[in-house]
Write a protein that holds these residues in place. Structure first.
Motif, PDB file in Angstrom:
ATOM      1  N   ALA A 244      72.057  25.491  13.654  1.00 53.16           N
ATOM      2  CA  ALA A 244      72.563  24.422  12.790  1.00 53.16           C
ATOM      3  C   ALA A 244      74.086  24.331  12.913  1.00 53.16           C
ATOM      4  CB  ALA A 244      72.154  24.675  11.340  1.00 53.16           C
ATOM      5  N   ALA A 245      74.735  25.485  12.999  1.00 53.67           N
ATOM      6  CA  ALA A 245      76.202  25.478  13.119  1.00 53.67           C
ATOM      7  C   ALA A 245      76.651  24.878  14.447  1.00 53.67           C
ATOM      8  CB  ALA A 245      76.741  26.902  12.974  1.00 53.67           C
ATOM      9  N   LEU A 246      75.834  25.034  15.474  1.00 51.43           N
ATOM     10  CA  LEU A 246      76.219  24.528  16.799  1.00 51.43           C
ATOM     11  C   LEU A 246      76.048  23.013  16.927  1.00 51.43           C
ATOM     12  CD1 LEU A 246      75.109  27.178  19.430  1.00 51.43           C
ATOM     13  CD2 LEU A 246      77.075  27.137  17.920  1.00 51.43           C
ATOM     14  N   GLU A 247      75.376  22.400  15.949  1.00 47.47           N
ATOM     15  CA  GLU A 247      75.219  20.933  15.985  1.00 47.47           C
ATOM     16  C   GLU A 247      76.588  20.248  16.019  1.00 47.47           C
ATOM     17  OE1 GLU A 247      72.512  18.928  13.261  1.00 47.47           O
ATOM     18  OE2 GLU A 247      71.514  20.869  12.990  1.00 47.47           O
ATOM     19  N   ARG A 248      77.584  20.934  15.486  1.00 48.14           N
ATOM     20  CA  ARG A 248      78.946  20.424  15.515  1.00 48.14           C
ATOM     21  C   ARG A 248      79.406  20.117  16.943  1.00 48.14           C
ATOM     22  NH1 ARG A 248      83.370  24.391  13.465  1.00 48.14           N
ATOM     23  NH2 ARG A 248      84.900  23.193  14.649  1.00 48.14           N
ATOM     24  N   TYR A 249      78.955  20.968  17.877  1.00 47.98           N
ATOM     25  CA  TYR A 249      79.403  20.807  19.264  1.00 47.98           C
ATOM     26  C   TYR A 249      78.424  19.968  20.081  1.00 47.98           C
ATOM     27  CZ  TYR A 249      82.185  24.692  17.606  1.00 47.98           C
ATOM     28  OH  TYR A 249      83.014  25.469  16.863  1.00 47.98           O
ATOM     29  N   TRP A 250      77.169  20.092  19.755  1.00 50.04           N
ATOM     30  CA  TRP A 250      76.141  19.337  20.482  1.00 50.04           C
ATOM     31  C   TRP A 250      75.233  18.655  19.465  1.00 50.04           C
ATOM     32  CZ3 TRP A 250      76.901  24.570  22.116  1.00 50.04           C
ATOM     33  CH2 TRP A 250      77.480  24.715  23.391  1.00 50.04           C
ATOM     34  N   PRO A 251      75.528  17.408  19.125  1.00 52.92           N
ATOM     35  CA  PRO A 251      74.672  16.716  18.144  1.00 52.92           C
ATOM     36  C   PRO A 251      73.200  16.687  18.596  1.00 52.92           C
ATOM     37  CG  PRO A 251      76.661  15.453  18.602  1.00 52.92           C
ATOM     38  CD  PRO A 251      76.657  16.586  19.568  1.00 52.92           C
ATOM     39  N   GLU A 252      72.999  16.798  19.925  1.00 52.69           N
ATOM     40  CA  GLU A 252      71.611  16.780  20.443  1.00 52.69           C
ATOM     41  C   GLU A 252      70.817  17.993  19.962  1.00 52.69           C
ATOM     42  OE1 GLU A 252      74.572  16.782  22.068  1.00 52.69           O
ATOM     43  OE2 GLU A 252      74.197  16.427  24.203  1.00 52.69           O
ATOM     44  N   LEU A 253      71.500  18.979  19.429  1.00 55.49           N
ATOM     45  CA  LEU A 253      70.797  20.177  18.952  1.00 55.49           C
ATOM     46  C   LEU A 253      70.045  19.938  17.652  1.00 55.49           C
ATOM     47  CD1 LEU A 253      73.074  23.299  19.555  1.00 55.49           C
ATOM     48  CD2 LEU A 253      70.778  22.921  20.439  1.00 55.49           C
ATOM     49  N   ARG A 254      70.229  18.765  17.066  1.00 54.32           N
ATOM     50  CA  ARG A 254      69.600  18.474  15.781  1.00 54.32           C
ATOM     51  C   ARG A 254      68.095  18.798  15.780  1.00 54.32           C
ATOM     52  NH1 ARG A 254      70.359  15.098  11.372  1.00 54.32           N
ATOM     53  NH2 ARG A 254      72.393  16.076  11.396  1.00 54.32           N
ATOM     54  N   ASP A 255      67.416  18.359  16.829  1.00 56.28           N
ATOM     55  CA  ASP A 255      65.973  18.563  16.896  1.00 56.28           C
ATOM     56  C   ASP A 255      65.631  20.060  16.888  1.00 56.28           C
ATOM     57  OD1 ASP A 255      63.185  17.836  17.326  1.00 56.28           O
ATOM     58  OD2 ASP A 255      63.502  18.604  19.363  1.00 56.28           O
ATOM     59  N   ALA A 256      66.276  20.810  17.779  1.00 55.84           N
ATOM     60  CA  ALA A 256      66.016  22.255  17.852  1.00 55.84           C
ATOM     61  C   ALA A 256      66.367  22.916  16.522  1.00 55.84           C
ATOM     62  CB  ALA A 256      66.833  22.879  18.975  1.00 55.84           C
ATOM     63  N   SER A 257      67.450  22.497  15.965  1.00 55.90           N
ATOM     64  CA  SER A 257      67.922  23.066  14.708  1.00 55.90           C
ATOM     65  C   SER A 257      66.889  22.889  13.590  1.00 55.90           C
ATOM     66  CB  SER A 257      69.256  22.398  14.372  1.00 55.90           C
ATOM     67  OG  SER A 257      69.595  22.639  13.047  1.00 55.90           O
ATOM     68  N   GLU A 258      66.337  21.676  13.515  1.00 51.97           N
ATOM     69  CA  GLU A 258      65.310  21.420  12.483  1.00 51.97           C
ATOM     70  C   GLU A 258      64.064  22.258  12.721  1.00 51.97           C
ATOM     71  OE1 GLU A 258      64.783  17.198  12.574  1.00 51.97           O
ATOM     72  OE2 GLU A 258      66.530  16.841  11.264  1.00 51.97           O
ATOM     73  N   LYS A 259      63.696  22.397  13.990  1.00 54.31           N
ATOM     74  CA  LYS A 259      62.505  23.186  14.321  1.00 54.31           C
ATOM     75  C   LYS A 259      62.726  24.654  13.941  1.00 54.31           C
ATOM     76  CE  LYS A 259      59.959  19.868  15.981  1.00 54.31           C
ATOM     77  NZ  LYS A 259      60.540  19.009  16.979  1.00 54.31           N
ATOM     78  N   TYR A 260      63.881  25.175  14.293  1.00 55.97           N
ATOM     79  CA  TYR A 260      64.163  26.575  13.961  1.00 55.97           C
ATOM     80  C   TYR A 260      64.201  26.785  12.438  1.00 55.97           C
ATOM     81  CZ  TYR A 260      65.137  28.315  18.710  1.00 55.97           C
ATOM     82  OH  TYR A 260      65.032  28.730  20.023  1.00 55.97           O
ATOM     83  N   ARG A 261      64.695  25.771  11.732  1.00 50.92           N
ATOM     84  CA  ARG A 261      64.719  25.885  10.275  1.00 50.92           C
ATOM     85  C   ARG A 261      63.280  26.014   9.752  1.00 50.92           C
ATOM     86  NH1 ARG A 261      66.013  20.453   7.947  1.00 50.92           N
ATOM     87  NH2 ARG A 261      63.774  20.309   8.372  1.00 50.92           N
ATOM     88  N   ASP A 262      62.383  25.212  10.334  1.00 58.41           N
ATOM     89  CA  ASP A 262      60.985  25.281   9.906  1.00 58.41           C
ATOM     90  C   ASP A 262      60.338  26.614  10.323  1.00 58.41           C
ATOM     91  OD1 ASP A 262      61.402  22.797   8.882  1.00 58.41           O
ATOM     92  OD2 ASP A 262      60.374  21.708  10.489  1.00 58.41           O
ATOM     93  N   VAL A 263      60.707  27.087  11.510  1.00 58.27           N
ATOM     94  CA  VAL A 263      60.190  28.388  11.964  1.00 58.27           C
ATOM     95  C   VAL A 263      60.586  29.458  10.940  1.00 58.27           C
ATOM     96  CG1 VAL A 263      60.452  30.222  13.699  1.00 58.27           C
ATOM     97  CG2 VAL A 263      60.224  27.848  14.436  1.00 58.27           C
ATOM     98  N   ALA A 264      61.847  29.431  10.575  1.00 55.87           N
ATOM     99  CA  ALA A 264      62.355  30.440   9.634  1.00 55.87           C
ATOM    100  C   ALA A 264      61.605  30.367   8.306  1.00 55.87           C
ATOM    101  CB  ALA A 264      63.855  30.245   9.423  1.00 55.87           C
ATOM    102  N   GLN A 265      61.267  29.146   7.895  1.00 55.63           N
ATOM    103  CA  GLN A 265      60.531  29.006   6.627  1.00 55.63           C
ATOM    104  C   GLN A 265      59.135  29.618   6.718  1.00 55.63           C
ATOM    105  OE1 GLN A 265      60.747  24.834   5.757  1.00 55.63           O
ATOM    106  NE2 GLN A 265      62.829  24.998   4.899  1.00 55.63           N
ATOM    107  N   GLN A 266      58.478  29.413   7.842  1.00 50.13           N
ATOM    108  CA  GLN A 266      57.147  30.008   8.025  1.00 50.13           C
ATOM    109  C   GLN A 266      57.231  31.533   7.916  1.00 50.13           C
ATOM    110  OE1 GLN A 266      54.239  28.049   8.701  1.00 50.13           O
ATOM    111  NE2 GLN A 266      55.620  26.380   8.237  1.00 50.13           N
ATOM    112  N   TRP A 267      58.238  32.068   8.575  1.00 53.05           N
ATOM    113  CA  TRP A 267      58.397  33.529   8.580  1.00 53.05           C
ATOM    114  C   TRP A 267      58.729  34.056   7.190  1.00 53.05           C
ATOM    115  CZ3 TRP A 267      57.933  37.474  12.171  1.00 53.05           C
ATOM    116  CH2 TRP A 267      57.512  37.074  13.451  1.00 53.05           C
ATOM    117  N   GLU A 268      59.530  33.285   6.484  1.00 47.74           N
ATOM    118  CA  GLU A 268      59.903  33.724   5.153  1.00 47.74           C
ATOM    119  C   GLU A 268      58.670  33.784   4.246  1.00 47.74           C
ATOM    120  OE1 GLU A 268      62.974  31.369   3.302  1.00 47.74           O
ATOM    121  OE2 GLU A 268      62.814  32.627   1.498  1.00 47.74           O
ATOM    122  N   LYS A 269      57.824  32.769   4.395  1.00 50.31           N
ATOM    123  CA  LYS A 269      56.572  32.761   3.606  1.00 50.31           C
ATOM    124  C   LYS A 269      55.714  33.969   3.960  1.00 50.31           C
ATOM    125  CE  LYS A 269      56.170  27.748   3.380  1.00 50.31           C
ATOM    126  NZ  LYS A 269      55.507  26.639   4.085  1.00 50.31           N
ATOM    127  N   ALA A 270      55.616  34.239   5.267  1.00 53.40           N
ATOM    128  CA  ALA A 270      54.803  35.381   5.716  1.00 53.40           C
ATOM    129  C   ALA A 270      55.378  36.687   5.164  1.00 53.40           C
ATOM    130  CB  ALA A 270      54.750  35.419   7.237  1.00 53.40           C
TER     131      ALA A 270
END
Lengths: 325, 332
Positions: A244-270
């Motif tokens: 998410a922090a790297l989106e500053r340099y590469w706006p194209e990272l938005r998609d990956a950033s959102e996916k990783y955020r969701d990944v982290a949420q799944q893990w947190e629930k687990a």
């Protein structure tokens, strides 16, 4: 001239810290070489992207990697120069290396720099006392420092001794550091750690399959899993923060950033499910857990594909071995 | 301004360049006594055999990630070693180069030479701060060569490497021999040592690469000669080594016989190479014969390794039954 006693003030591992990156972050921050958060460091060094499990999900999963190579790389990726050594404490040459290790560690502390060592877990050496013949250790378990007699260095329950001391700091191009970390992220997702037998360990994408399989068959270590899941839940959270922090340099990272955020949420629930399950037998939500990891796998795969699109030029230039700089 | 020059270091090119260098350093420093084949045998280095699919000359020293290959060899001698290596293109190289220069000078001050990748491996036998230079013995020239501190590690390959040695603990000869057999077994059964690359084979598979390379015809002519020369030297070293230690286990006699057979075949294999206008080359008319003989040698060596295994299995092997946290690969 060697000093008699050194204790680096304010060099401690935070409570519950248990990874090499926690130790590295504590040492580098104390040294003033970095000011970034642990999540950013875990991203830049690519250590957050390491995801390896033993097929039975034993606690050892989180430290089953090539420390010499990978912990060197973690430092190298951010321009920190380091030296390290490791071995089995049952080798006949161990006494020679013990002497060398204590000498290197003391020299580093004399220069005011803490050391990362393995003493059944990654801990930080913050001082020594020649009279008492002890090292002062911060281990993320007990408050403050505990002492480790020189003669006990490397002789824990596990058969390994290891130490790393940091020597210098070269300022690297920040963007190049971020870029390399994303390429390494892809590499880690796709590549099995060569040191580990493939029948017993799984890495990256395959680690998800191994976890899901272990939960399906019930063939896993019920205590180990309670360490493994929170450990990687932290790593995935670090990744999400970092990307998410790297989106500053590469706006194209938005998609990956959102996916990783969701990944982290799944893990947190687990992770939460596992900490609330009181007994080993009470594994009623196992299907929920499997669902969580199946979803997490798909999301992380998409995130990596997204990174690959962004980094395609570097990847293509590296042909068959994308991890090789 | 300080300087040092170890006059008693004498590098002779006979074995693998690493062993030649190690032997020169250790014998000069009083850290090893005995013939070179014993050093090559005890370190397990004699058993290492690697072949590139096109029989390139680099085959001979491409027996793995050096740090990971040399570490068990040196440990089996009971020696402490300090080594650093990497790729010169990495941004931190300049810093590591400076530290390496300091470490090598310190070692020379203690009277111990340093192994250095030229390429191939050679020995740093001296330095002079006044001129900012190291003196390197390469084994080809009688005079030592000069390497500027600033150029330390730079060469036409992507790699830099140096190694120095510290104290030594005594290990019982039988333990060293047992470990050397285990190193031999491990090498024989590890097909690729430089993964993810699969163009260089190790151990048993190296025989296949060598035979197929020769058979296919599209091989590096100079490389093929070099591989076969190195092969002849190392198999002779193994034979000599086993002759000296065969009394330790009855199975070793059987293994020795296998290597005696292989060594007997060497003169004929060497005859398959001819000198043509000052350059030795494999006689293309004799490739089929050479390939057949190598096939026979592989079977013999396989038998010897099986006998090593019988010995190895009589003793616990903690080193190989405990998963390490190093080795297998080096930093990328």
């Amino acid at each position: 001239m060697a000093l008699q006693k050194v204790l680096l003030e304010n060099l401690t591992l935070p409570q519950h810290a248990n990874s090499y990156i926690d130790a590295l972050h504590a040492i580098l921050t104390h040294q003033g070489w970095i000011t970034c958060s642990k999540s950013m460091l875990a991203g830049m060094t690519a250590t957050a992207f390491r995801f390896t499990v033993d097929c039975r999900l034993t606690a050892e999963s989180t430290s089953a990697y090539n420390w010499i190579a990978e912990n060197f790389l973690a430092a190298d990726f951010i321009g920190v120069t380091a030296s390290s050594a490791a071995g089995f404490h049952f080798e006949p040459t161990f006494p020679l290396y013990l002497k060398q290790a204590l000498s290197d560690i003391r020299k580093s502390l004399d220069r005011g720099i803490g050391c990362a060592i393995w003493q059944d877990r990654f801990v930080v050496v913050a001082g020594y006392d020649e009279d008492q013949q002890v090292l002062y250790i911060s281990d993320g378990q007990a408050e403050g420092y505990r002492t480790l007699p020189y003669a006990q260095f490397g002789k824990g329950d596990s058969p390994y001794w290891y130490y790393q001391f940091l020597e210098g700091h070269i300022v690297l191009d920040e963007i190049a550091v971020y870029q390399e970390s994303l390429v390494q992220a892809i590499f880690k997702w796709e590549t099995h750690e060569l040191m580990l037998p493939e029948a017993e360990y799984a890495c990256g994408e395959a680690a998800y399959d191994a976890m899901i399989e272990a939960f399906r068959t019930g063939n896993y270590d019920p205590l180990g899993v309670r360490e493994v899941i929170p450990y990687y839940a932290t790593a995935k959270k670090d990744i999400a923060t970092y990307v998410a922090a790297l989106e500053r340099y590469w706006p194209e990272l938005r998609d990956a950033s959102e996916k990783y955020r969701d990944v982290a949420q799944q893990w947190e629930k687990a992770a939460r499910l596992f900490t609330t399950i009181e007994t080993v037998d009470n594994l009623a939500p196992i299907n929920t857990i499997i669902d969580l990891f199946e979803a997490a796998k798909v999301l992380e795969e998409e995130a990596v594909l997204s990174l690959k699109r962004l980094m395609r030029e570097t990847i293509n230039n590296r042909f068959h071995d994308i991890g090789l700089r | 301004m300080s300087n040092a020059f170890l006059h008693n270091i004498c590098l002779q090119r006979e074995s693998k360049s690493y062993i030649d260098s190690l032997y020169a350093i250790l014998t000069a420093a009083g850290l090893f006594q005995g013939p070179k084949y014993m050093l090559s045998g005890l370190t397990g280095m004699a058993f290492k055999m690697s072949v590139h699919e096109h029989l390139l000359p680099l085959s001979v020293s491409a027996y793995g990630q050096w740090g990971n290959e040399h570490e068990p060899a040196i440990t089996n001698l009971g020696l402490l070693s300090e080594t650093d290596a990497g790729r010169t293109r990495h941004p931190t190289f300049r810093w590591y180069q400076e530290q390496a220069v300091i470490a090598v000078k310190q070692s020379l001050d203690r009277g111990v030479g340093a192994i250095y990748w030229i390429p191939e491996f050679g020995v740093i036998q001296g330095y002079d701060d006044a001129d900012q230079v190291f003196f390197v013995q390469d084994g080809w020239n009688a005079e030592s060569q000069v390497v500027l501190y600033d150029n330390f590690g730079l060469n036409f390959t992507p790699f830099w490497y140096y190694e120095t040695f510290g104290d030594r603990v005594a290990i019982a000869l039988q333990d060293m021999v047992l470990e050397s057999l285990r190193l031999a077994i491990q090498d024989w059964h590890t097909p690729y040592k430089t993964l993810p690359n699969t163009d260089i084979a190790s151990g048993k598979l190296a025989y296949t690469f060598l035979r197929e390379g020769l058979h296919g015809g599209a091989y590096d002519a100079g490389g093929a000669v070099y591989i076969l020369d190195a092969y002849a030297v190392s198999r002779t070293e193994i034979r000599d080594y086993l002759r000296d230690v065969q009394g330790m286990w009855p199975e070793l006699l059987g293994a020795l016989n296998c290597y005696e057979e292989i060594v007997k075949m060497l003169p004929n294999m060497m005859c398959c190479m001819q000198e043509n206008q000052g350059v030795r080359q494999i006689d293309s008319d004799r490739i089929a014969e050479l390939v057949t003989e190598l096939g026979v040698a592989e079977v013999l060596e396989d038998q010897a390794i099986r006998l090593f295994q019988v010995i190895s299995e009589q003793y616990p092997d903690r080193k190989r039954t405990t998963l390490p946290r190093w080795g297998a690969h080096s930093p990328r």
